[in-house]
Motif scaffolding. Structure first.
Motif, PDB file in Angstrom:
ATOM      1  N   ASN B 149       0.705  -1.291  -0.010  1.00  0.00           N
ATOM      2  CA  ASN B 149      -0.077   0.035   0.086  1.00  0.00           C
ATOM      3  C   ASN B 149       0.960   1.276   0.097  1.00  0.00           C
ATOM      4  N   THR B 150       2.123   1.168   0.812  1.00  0.00           N
ATOM      5  CA  THR B 150       2.844   2.368   0.639  1.00  0.00           C
ATOM      6  C   THR B 150       3.371   2.502  -0.843  1.00  0.00           C
ATOM      7  N   PHE B 151       3.624   1.596  -1.423  1.00  0.00           N
ATOM      8  CA  PHE B 151       4.335   1.399  -2.900  1.00  0.00           C
ATOM      9  C   PHE B 151       3.339   2.078  -3.936  1.00  0.00           C
ATOM     10  N   ARG B 153       0.979   4.226  -3.193  1.00  0.00           N
ATOM     11  CA  ARG B 153       0.328   5.683  -2.544  1.00  0.00           C
ATOM     12  C   ARG B 153       0.122   6.480  -3.359  1.00  0.00           C
ATOM     13  N   ASP B 154       0.985   6.894  -4.410  1.00  0.00           N
ATOM     14  CA  ASP B 154       0.780   7.632  -5.590  1.00  0.00           C
ATOM     15  C   ASP B 154      -0.126   7.291  -6.646  1.00  0.00           C
ATOM     16  N   THR B 155      -0.487   6.057  -6.791  1.00  0.00           N
ATOM     17  CA  THR B 155      -1.224   5.668  -7.955  1.00  0.00           C
ATOM     18  C   THR B 155      -2.828   5.800  -7.613  1.00  0.00           C
ATOM     19  N   GLY B 156      -3.161   6.066  -6.426  1.00  0.00           N
ATOM     20  CA  GLY B 156      -4.598   6.047  -6.320  1.00  0.00           C
ATOM     21  C   GLY B 156      -5.276   4.624  -6.104  1.00  0.00           C
ATOM     22  N   LEU B 157      -4.446   3.726  -5.969  1.00  0.00           N
ATOM     23  CA  LEU B 157      -4.947   2.259  -5.720  1.00  0.00           C
ATOM     24  C   LEU B 157      -4.639   1.908  -4.113  1.00  0.00           C
ATOM     25  N   ILE B 247      -8.529   3.933  -3.914  1.00  0.00           N
ATOM     26  CA  ILE B 247      -8.560   4.472  -2.681  1.00  0.00           C
ATOM     27  C   ILE B 247      -9.895   5.243  -2.553  1.00  0.00           C
ATOM     28  N   PRO B 248     -10.578   4.945  -1.456  1.00  0.00           N
ATOM     29  CA  PRO B 248     -11.952   5.852  -1.456  1.00  0.00           C
ATOM     30  C   PRO B 248     -11.613   7.173  -1.220  1.00  0.00           C
ATOM     31  N   GLU B 249     -12.668   8.038  -1.877  1.00  0.00           N
ATOM     32  CA  GLU B 249     -12.497   9.633  -1.803  1.00  0.00           C
ATOM     33  C   GLU B 249     -12.734  10.032  -0.518  1.00  0.00           C
ATOM     34  N   ALA B 342      -9.242  12.895   9.317  1.00  0.00           N
ATOM     35  CA  ALA B 342      -8.394  11.633   9.582  1.00  0.00           C
ATOM     36  C   ALA B 342      -7.908  11.330  11.041  1.00  0.00           C
ATOM     37  N   ASP B 343      -7.493  12.756  11.649  1.00  0.00           N
ATOM     38  CA  ASP B 343      -7.073  12.532  13.029  1.00  0.00           C
ATOM     39  C   ASP B 343      -8.283  12.237  14.081  1.00  0.00           C
TER      40      ASP B 343
END
Lengths: 243, 489
Positions: B149-151, B153-157, B247-249, B342-343
């Motif tokens: 998921n870290t990998f 993270r910038d794909t939106g998936l 990734i959910p909006e 988020a917090d």
């Protein structure tokens, strides 16, 4: 409040990648290796976006200095919520020799040109680990700086920033306009979602060169060699009571 | 980290026979591998990828279960599928058991080398390939859930299956793992598209076809789902092709407290009946809520509670939260809180996230005996109450947490590791819980697997005839019974 924020984002080798030294020992392998936005810059972008969500800031501009691929990093910043981007194209040897000394002057020029009220940068890039760009940018602009920020609050004309320092936490007031550099605990950056990535494709990225800012980026350092840290040797057991 | 520290403290102070005896007997037994054989392995994999060190072997024989570990005779660290195949051939030639190791985060002693042999630590194989616009990716066994998921993270998936631990994804395939998100995104079974498997004789197969990564296929036998959940007893998984999601909006979290277990379960059923696509819906009983209050310094009402999460677009999640809030109230629920930021969300869900450690903290020095069963949702109330009654008659504590959307619940029994009688009591309670589930058309394990400790329950759940069929499959793929022997069957 119609403040404008400039955020610096650098494309670096992804922090999860195992970095390898090139055979010629003059650098690290970058071909085919995953790159992403410097983690501290992600935190900087997130902070800027949160200020925008709180309506303290009206516009967030993301800037990156580097080769063509730096545009991907700017797109990620746009997908996180920045409004527009600026790509200062620097490639090849010039890029390899680029130092905070040069970048800070470019950022200072952009900050003035774009008439920004705040520059938010990551405290350091995970490739260079210099921790200089923010401080130098503030010096060139003659603006106050609040580095290693772990909390940023706005009150009227200034900012109250809590900084992470060796002895603990230090809280200071800085007048705007100011330069802030982000530390790890400032926030947890959001992940870009697909709809936002799609929208980001339509946001503008201005293409610039170093000449546009009249900054001299002639190298001031020469890399002599890059080496792996020494291999960890096995420990040895000490038996008995002769310590 | 905490578990590791607790475990080492327990070992130091424990007078236990159950845990140390077995390890001592293995350590003094002669190794199944002569020096010559170990040298052969080193020749194939390289010296740095083979270890006979006692500490390494012990570490690789243990997971997060209550079972004491059994070290293998040697641990190897292959770096490619070809290497794994060579190891399998080596074990086959020399009649050595072969046990795969991902992250050691399993809960049923899957990595315990009961009969010794070769432990194959696959963590050095860490490649990831992503096809962003096709929503699929391929991972090797060293890639963990969080690393993927870290990998991404910038794909939106993202890959949503979340069993709690940062487990190896291929290991999650091997145990057919699930987690809090299953109610919306499914388990490993539904999200594994293809597997590259090394068989007992070293043959390498791709279960859905060569390089296949489609979301559906009608081609041939469903070998992919044969290996999902096989816990290393039919083959070693060296690559998994997984389905990805956007990734959910927006995400919204909510908490609500109920006067009874029944009202919490009723609410869950109604939420599902209203087609509200809830992403997580977790049940925590009063004992668990009390544990969490103490551990995280929170002040939740000490009552059966539901922790929920909604994913979707901004407007959608708010609608979902509102609708569920109304259902909760209608069932006597109170103090419904929800958060979007988020917090705030993390704060609300802290209770659920810390549930494991909060439970252990109820009884410092104890070991957590995790139980797991799955039944139809409508029967949850009856089974949770029956388990709570059993627990109250025993002298153990057993806070309960459940993935109510799937009818899956766990009671974490807190056992004094130096007490044989408490361990037996926990086993007894766990068996009763599983048998109640089996009798009601449920399953003795929803997500943890059979491992070593539930083989008797497997037989009860399936009966002789089906067990024979499983035996036939095992026999045809692993006639010498070298693949993780002593597990599942």
């Amino acid at each position: 409040m119609s403040m404008r924020v400039l955020v610096g984002v650098k494309r670096v080798i992804d922090y999860a990648v195992k970095v390898r030294v090139k055979p010629d020992k003059m650098g690290v392998v970058t071909d085919g290796v995953k790159h992403s936005m410097n983690p501290f810059d992600e935190i900087a972008v997130e902070e800027a976006i949160r200020l925008k969500e709180k309506k303290i800031v009206k516009e967030v501009v993301a800037v990156s200095c580097g080769p063509t691929q730096s545009q991907e990093t700017i797109r990620t910043a746009l997908a996180m919520g920045c409004d527009r981007g600026i790509h200062v194209e620097i490639t090849g040897k010039e890029y390899e020799n680029l130092q905070p000394f040069h970048v800070s002057k470019i950022l200072a020029k952009i900050a003035k040109e774009e008439d920004v009220d705040m520059v938010i940068l990551g405290k350091q890039a995970i490739d260079g680990d210099n921790n200089q760009t923010g401080q130098m940018t503030a010096a060139v602009l003659d603006w106050p700086q609040a580095t290693f920020a772990s909390e940023v609050k706005k009150n009227n004309g200034d900012l109250t920033v809590t900084r992470e320092v060796d002895g603990g936490l230090e809280t200071i007031n800085v007048k705007l306009p100011a330069v802030i550099t982000t530390d790890l605990r400032l926030n947890e950056p959001r992940y870009a979602t697909l709809p936002n990535i799609m929208k980001a494709k339509k946001k503008p990225i201005a293409k610039k060169t170093v000449a546009d800012y009249d900054v001299d980026i002639s190298p001031r350092q020469e890399v002599l060699s890059v080496e792996d840290p020494p291999v960890r040797e096995a420990g040895s057991k000490i038996i008995g009571n002769t310590v | 980290m905490n578990t590791l520290i607790k475990r080492s403290l327990v070992r130091f102070t424990s007078k236990s026979h159950i845990f140390t005896n077995q390890c001592r007997s293995r350590a003094t037994k002669a190794s199944l591998l002569s020096n010559q054989l170990v040298d052969e392995l080193s020749g194939v994999l390289g010296d740095e990828n083979v270890s006979k060190a006692e500490v390494i072997r012990e570490q690789h024989g243990k997971d997060e279960s209550y079972h004491s570990g059994q070290p293998a005779d040697v641990v190897v660290f292959p770096t490619s599928t070809e290497d794994v195949s060579l190891v399998a051939q080596f074990c086959n030639r020399n009649n050595l058991p072969i046990i795969p190791f991902g992250t050691g985060t399993g809960l049923e002693a899957g990595v315990s080398a009961i009969h010794g042999g070769v432990c194959v630590d696959l963590s050095k194989m860490c490649e990831i390939e992503v096809n962003v616009e096709d929503f699929d990716c391929t991972v090797q066994p060293g890639v963990t859930r969080i690393a993927l998921n870290t990998f991404l993270r910038d794909t939106g998936l993202w890959f949503p299956v979340d069993p709690g631990a940062d487990a190896s994804l291929c290991g999650m395939c091997a145990t057919s793992a699930s987690g809090t998100n299953a109610v919306r995104y499914g388990t490993m079974r539904e999200n594994t598209l293809n597997l590259k498997v090394v068989l007992a004789d070293g043959r390498i197969i791709e279960t859905a076809g060569k390089g296949t990564r489609t979301k559906k296929s009608s081609a041939g036998y469903n070998l992919t789902n044969l290996f999902v959940g096989s816990e290393g007893t039919l083959g070693l998984i060296t690559k998994a092709t997984l389905k990805l999601y956007g990734i959910p909006e927006a995400m919204v979290s909510a908490v609500c407290h109920f006067p009874s277990v029944q009202s919490a379960v009723d609410t869950t059923v109604q939420v599902l009946q209203c087609n509200i696509p809830v992403a997580r819906i977790e049940f925590l009983d009063d004992v668990m809520m009390d544990a969490v209050n103490r551990y995280s310094s929170m002040d939740y009402p000490v009552a059966p509670s539901l922790f929920l999460e909604f994913h979707g677009s901004e407007s959608h999640v708010q609608d979902q939260a509102k609708a569920v809030g109304e259902l909760c109230e209608a069932n006597g629920g109170s103090s419904f809180q929800w958060a979007k930021d988020a917090d705030e969300r993390n704060r609300l869900w802290k209770a659920r996230h810390n549930a494991f450690y909060a439970s252990l903290a109820l009884r410092p020095g104890c070991k957590g005996f995790a139980t797991d069963c799955c039944i139809a949702i409508t029967q949850l109330t009856e089974h949770v109450i029956a388990m709570k009654q059993d627990i109250s008659k025993s002298n153990l504590l057993g806070p309960i947490v459940g993935h109510v959307g799937d009818g899956n619940f766990h009671s974490l029994l807190l056992v004094d590791p130096s007490s044989e009688s408490e361990l037996q009591e926990a086993k007894h309670l766990a068996d009763r819980m599983a048998r109640r589930a089996i009798a009601a058309g449920g399953t003795c394990t929803g997500e943890h697997g059979i491992g070593k400790g539930k083989r008797h329950l497997l037989k009860e759940q399936f009966g002789d005839v089906t067990m024979d069929v499983m035996g036939q499959i095992k026999q045809s793929l692993d006639p010498k019974n070298l693949m993780n022997p002593g597990k599942v069957l």
